[in-house]
Write an enzyme that holds these catalytic residues in place. Structure first.
Site, mmCIF file in Angstrom:
data_model
loop_
_atom_site.group_PDB
_atom_site.id
_atom_site.type_symbol
_atom_site.label_atom_id
_atom_site.label_comp_id
_atom_site.label_asym_id
_atom_site.label_seq_id
_atom_site.Cartn_x
_atom_site.Cartn_y
_atom_site.Cartn_z
ATOM 1 C CE1 TYR A 39 0.746 1.371 4.366
ATOM 2 C CE2 TYR A 39 1.003 -1.009 4.342
ATOM 3 C CZ TYR A 39 1.218 0.207 4.942
ATOM 4 O OH TYR A 39 1.910 0.266 6.119
ATOM 5 C CG MET A 78 5.543 8.022 2.797
ATOM 6 S SD MET A 78 4.628 9.553 2.538
ATOM 7 C CE MET A 78 2.943 8.961 2.684
ATOM 8 N N PRO A 79 6.594 4.045 3.435
ATOM 9 C CG PRO A 79 8.264 2.464 3.775
ATOM 10 C CD PRO A 79 7.995 3.795 3.147
ATOM 11 C CG HIS A 80 2.118 5.446 5.961
ATOM 12 N ND1 HIS A 80 2.349 5.173 4.618
ATOM 13 C CD2 HIS A 80 0.784 5.474 6.116
ATOM 14 C CE1 HIS A 80 1.170 5.059 3.993
ATOM 15 N NE2 HIS A 80 0.210 5.227 4.892
ATOM 16 C CB ALA A 81 1.905 1.974 10.888
#
Length: 149
Positions: free
Chosen positions: A57, A66-69
């Site tokens: 995603y 753009m890795p993120h949580a």
């Protein structure tokens, strides 16, 4: 506030590793954030779990991720980490191919990082600066580019 303010002088990782697994690559994209205490290990685990659930995603465009949580997954302070994969990494994005630049976002809440998202959007739309970051030989070259955003 520039993107550099959130990355800091130690927030850039350049790697020439090859054949990284998704988990190893994601670990690398959070390594500085974890070592500085910007995020908890649960933040990285949340990114990995979401990847397992819905795929890559966070791969936004060819070359760019753009890795993120979510903030509640373990963000201690707003921060960014820039990771350059000199040889590319397969994060299983069938639409966008290999990733060469990952900017990991750690946001404190859904609203306060709107300026950061706007600055990242401007950067991601500038193919020349993206290519310059990927081609950079050291962290200071990347930091100089980030200071413009």
């Amino acid at each position: 506030m520039s993107l550099y303010d959130l990355v800091g002088s130690d927030g850039v990782v350049i790697t020439s590793e090859r054949d990284l697994s998704v988990d190893s690559a994601l670990g690398l994209t959070c390594s500085v954030l974890l070592s500085r205490g910007d995020v908890e290990p649960s933040y990285l685990e949340a990114i990995k779990e979401k990847h397992k659930d819905i795929g890559a995603y966070y791969v936004l465009a060819p070359k760019i991720a753009m890795p993120h949580a979510r903030p509640e997954d373990g963000v201690n302070r707003a921060a960014l980490q820039v990771t350059v994969f000199k040889n590319g990494v397969d994060l299983e994005s069938s639409d966008n191919g290999e990733v060469y630049l990952a900017i990991t976002l750690a946001a404190m809440d859904s609203d306060s990082h709107i300026h950061t998202i706007m600055a990242l959007s401007n950067l991601f739309q500038n193919d020349d600066d993206i290519d310059r970051i990927i081609a950079a030989n050291n962290e200071s070259e990347i930091i100089e580019i980030l200071q413009a955003y």
